[in-house]
Enzyme design. Sequence first.
Site, PDB file in Angstrom:
ATOM      1  N   HIS A  55       0.795  -1.419   0.440  1.00 41.95           N
ATOM      2  CA  HIS A  55       0.182  -0.249   0.430  1.00 41.95           C
ATOM      3  C   HIS A  55       0.994   1.780   0.311  1.00 41.95           C
ATOM      4  O   HIS A  55       1.703   1.671   1.252  1.00 41.95           O
ATOM      5  CB  HIS A  55      -1.300  -0.412   1.462  1.00 41.95           C
ATOM      6  CG  HIS A  55      -1.763   1.075   1.194  1.00 41.95           C
ATOM      7  ND1 HIS A  55      -3.161   1.077   1.541  1.00 41.95           N
ATOM      8  CD2 HIS A  55      -2.088   2.386   1.694  1.00 41.95           C
ATOM      9  CE1 HIS A  55      -3.905   2.229   1.293  1.00 41.95           C
ATOM     10  NE2 HIS A  55      -3.036   3.146   1.192  1.00 41.95           N
ATOM     11  N   HIS A  57       1.424   5.604  -2.141  1.00 44.72           N
ATOM     12  CA  HIS A  57       1.072   6.662  -2.884  1.00 44.72           C
ATOM     13  C   HIS A  57       2.016   6.831  -4.181  1.00 44.72           C
ATOM     14  O   HIS A  57       2.432   8.106  -2.805  1.00 44.72           O
ATOM     15  CB  HIS A  57       0.125   7.603  -2.354  1.00 44.72           C
ATOM     16  CG  HIS A  57      -1.202   6.724  -1.655  1.00 44.72           C
ATOM     17  ND1 HIS A  57      -2.346   6.964  -2.280  1.00 44.72           N
ATOM     18  CD2 HIS A  57      -1.667   6.583  -0.436  1.00 44.72           C
ATOM     19  CE1 HIS A  57      -3.197   6.682  -1.659  1.00 44.72           C
ATOM     20  NE2 HIS A  57      -2.688   6.269  -0.628  1.00 44.72           N
ATOM     21  N   GLN A 151      -9.953   8.931  -5.327  1.00 49.27           N
ATOM     22  CA  GLN A 151      -9.255   9.526  -4.600  1.00 49.27           C
ATOM     23  C   GLN A 151     -10.720  10.443  -2.719  1.00 49.27           C
ATOM     24  O   GLN A 151     -11.213  10.981  -1.837  1.00 49.27           O
ATOM     25  CB  GLN A 151      -8.132  10.483  -3.266  1.00 49.27           C
ATOM     26  CG  GLN A 151      -7.916  11.056  -2.966  1.00 49.27           C
ATOM     27  CD  GLN A 151      -7.183  10.886  -1.422  1.00 49.27           C
ATOM     28  OE1 GLN A 151      -5.604  10.568  -1.497  1.00 49.27           O
ATOM     29  NE2 GLN A 151      -8.568  10.105  -0.320  1.00 49.27           N
ATOM     30  N   HIS A 213      -9.466   1.679   0.652  1.00 54.54           N
ATOM     31  CA  HIS A 213      -9.353   2.142   2.209  1.00 54.54           C
ATOM     32  C   HIS A 213     -10.095   2.435   3.104  1.00 54.54           C
ATOM     33  O   HIS A 213     -11.731   2.819   2.590  1.00 54.54           O
ATOM     34  CB  HIS A 213      -9.176   4.215   1.351  1.00 54.54           C
ATOM     35  CG  HIS A 213      -7.674   4.037   0.979  1.00 54.54           C
ATOM     36  ND1 HIS A 213      -7.146   3.787   0.014  1.00 54.54           N
ATOM     37  CD2 HIS A 213      -6.682   4.750   1.500  1.00 54.54           C
ATOM     38  CE1 HIS A 213      -6.041   3.878  -0.346  1.00 54.54           C
ATOM     39  NE2 HIS A 213      -5.272   4.856   0.583  1.00 54.54           N
ATOM     40  N   GLU A 216     -11.125   4.501   7.812  1.00 51.37           N
ATOM     41  CA  GLU A 216      -9.636   5.010   8.368  1.00 51.37           C
ATOM     42  C   GLU A 216      -9.859   6.341   9.435  1.00 51.37           C
ATOM     43  O   GLU A 216      -9.682   7.620   8.661  1.00 51.37           O
ATOM     44  CB  GLU A 216      -8.606   5.788   6.984  1.00 51.37           C
ATOM     45  CG  GLU A 216      -7.201   6.137   7.259  1.00 51.37           C
ATOM     46  CD  GLU A 216      -6.438   6.606   6.020  1.00 51.37           C
ATOM     47  OE1 GLU A 216      -5.436   7.084   6.329  1.00 51.37           O
ATOM     48  OE2 GLU A 216      -6.896   6.391   5.214  1.00 51.37           O
ATOM     49  N   ASP A 312       3.014   3.396   2.881  1.00 48.63           N
ATOM     50  CA  ASP A 312       1.573   3.940   2.474  1.00 48.63           C
ATOM     51  C   ASP A 312       1.890   5.453   1.793  1.00 48.63           C
ATOM     52  O   ASP A 312       1.135   5.767   0.862  1.00 48.63           O
ATOM     53  CB  ASP A 312       0.303   5.109   3.715  1.00 48.63           C
ATOM     54  CG  ASP A 312      -1.160   5.876   3.516  1.00 48.63           C
ATOM     55  OD1 ASP A 312      -1.211   5.594   2.649  1.00 48.63           O
ATOM     56  OD2 ASP A 312      -1.643   5.928   4.510  1.00 48.63           O
TER      57      ASP A 312
END
Length: 418
Positions: A55, A57, A151, A213, A216, A312
């Site tokens: 995971h 970005h 996102q 996701h 969170e 992350d």
Amino acid sequence: MKKKFINAVIYGHEDCDQILVEDGKFVGFGKDLGEVDQVIDLEGSLVIPPYVDSHLHLDYYMVGKTDKAKNESGTLFEAIDIWNDFKKGTTKEEMKERIKAAVLECASHGTQYIRAQTDCTDPNLTGIRAALEVRDELKDKITIQVVAFPQNGMYSYKEEGKTGRDLVEEALKLGADVVGGIPHNEWSCELGEKSIKEIVRLAMEYDKLIDVHCDETDDPMARFVEVLNAEALIHDIGKRVTASHTCSFGSADNAYAFRMMGLFRKSKMNFVALPTENAYLQARQDTYPKRRGMTRVREFVDNDINVCFAQDSIVDLWYPAGNGNLMNILDNGIHMAQLMKEEDFEKALDLVTINGAKAMNLENSYGLDLGKSANFIVLDASSPYDAIRNRAECLASVRSGEFLFKKAKRTYEIDLNL
């Protein structure tokens, strides 16, 4: 060409100190493996499967160092809002440069497998197009799975007549490997649940993996992981589904958590915890006691539910530090999850290697097994325990039997012989 790596401590092969490689494949583990064309002495170092960052970005890499992007509150949702404006106008070439730089930094620490959470809430799909090109260009050295990650939400985002959901499907048609989602960033619980069901539908239609996701937040009543798990059970696809973050599950009522553990075992869904990132982001509204943003990693391990750790972010709007070194992530994670019993240390490296590969559905090609590609890393340690205790440096990364990089062990000009 046949080559032999000798004087190795081999993870999972206790009675072996040699590795035999031919045509880029593992063909032997043992002792005295015979004559070969080349012998490489590993000098008693620890060999483990390559690090897996399940995971990350890549498209956000180093954005936090730009003057026009500052997250003053340090919260998840401010970061999302800033990124929505920042990404506009970014070219594919700029995005590719950022992604490649991130991959290089991770690879320099021994990572060979990355699941790249790539924002697709952009009518031009700039990040997706860039990530797919980098994936294909680097495939012989680094394995990258591209996630179509909305996102700004599947249903809470709409621009130029396209919703986040539309753009997820477009990204899948372009070749994205995984369907992503962010139900807690939709405008209502109803839309969040709708997004999960659509994620599953799209994944089944296009034969893709799933990585959401999920929850969170610090809200102990967040329940999207329950919806995702139910969909995995209904469609019998749990091994192809990953729930990332699930921070709220760490704050949930114990009776609820106990029931869900049984359902997670039944579905065989995967989980990813992000120790450093969520320790930084979560509980911004807490005074004391202050939560640390971790899901129930200890309980997952004890219940044989697949869980792994990942980086992350690296210096972006969500997290101001990070360098892609998964040994640092592992060290933070086992402290926060209190995974430091003697028996925990024996398998802790799995949290950044084998378990991540399982979440990425790479089990058939990944690992220190005969017939598989000779991919491994060499750590400056003589045992798994020493590697973890000392946050061991990666001395070499080997792909298909060839070095991606190698470096000498540290030496000191002054002998500390006290």
